[in-house]
Scaffold this active site. Sequence first.
Site, short mmCIF file in Angstrom:
data_model
loop_
_atom_site.label_atom_id
_atom_site.label_comp_id
_atom_site.label_asym_id
_atom_site.label_seq_id
_atom_site.Cartn_x
_atom_site.Cartn_y
_atom_site.Cartn_z
N CYS A 23 0.27 3.49 3.04
CA CYS A 23 0.84 2.91 4.25
C CYS A 23 2.35 3.19 4.34
CB CYS A 23 0.58 1.41 4.28
SG CYS A 23 -1.18 0.96 4.27
N CYS A 69 0.84 -1.20 0.00
CA CYS A 69 0.00 0.00 0.00
C CYS A 69 0.87 1.26 0.00
CB CYS A 69 -0.92 -0.02 1.21
SG CYS A 69 -1.88 1.49 1.44
#
Length: 282
Positions: free
Chosen positions: A56, A53
């Site tokens: 993230c 991600c």
Amino acid sequence: MFRLGKLILICLTCIIATTNSATSRKNVEELNEDNWNRMLTGEWMVEFFAPWCPACKDLEPIWSDLGDRKRELGINVGKVDVTDSPGLSGRFMVTALPTIYHVKDGLFRQYKSPRDRDSLVNFVRSKTWIKVQPISSWKSPTSIQMSIISQFFKMSQVLRAIHTKLMEDFGLPTWGSYLIFAIATIIIGAILGLLIVCVIDFIYPPKPAKSQNYSRKGKETGERKDKNSDDEDFIENVKDDLVDEEGSESGKEPEKSEKSEKAPEASASSPNARKRKPRKDD
């Protein structure tokens, strides 16, 4: 000599960086499906992330800094890798990454404010989380229904791994793997349906056939009795009508003899004479 000093400086920098990263990792506790219930005690800030991600990855240094301040803020900081713990993503209903939760003594609140350092620190320090409505008991990760959903998420991960193995190791096409899953689903559904029927029959056993036959026979005999009684009443009514007609015909012919005049009176006064029953209403 200059090169040696430069080499030593680079080594020291690498050691310090490694030490700091290790310390930051210790400050941010990694939670999984085995130890996730640790967040039920005390105050926690937990991040759900995935290694692939991009958002993230951008949050990672900020989250590490929050872990460094956990003693200052009096909280625990943790993170969950949803690729390693798919059951927790289902238990917490994680639909977007990264997802942040604030947990205080078993009450779960989702953090939806900006993800910069100051906002995260002020959220904990100023106790802004009090203004956030906690998750209802129905959707709480500790509830039974969410535990069942987490098992389904685990099962989906297992099925995905089997699908990948069938395609890569055995060389099956996509439709072949789906066909195997469809057949397995039908067989498992039939077995579960049979088990459910057996359980229902065990809990609520069917009535024996003899008692049903007896009850049917009793109903039939009752109907026959009612029918016979109705037929008897009908016959009696017909007889009464015949008696009335005979009496009316005999009255039309004049009788000259005294015996014939006295006969009806005697028949009416005699105790053995048949009395006409009142007819029932149709």
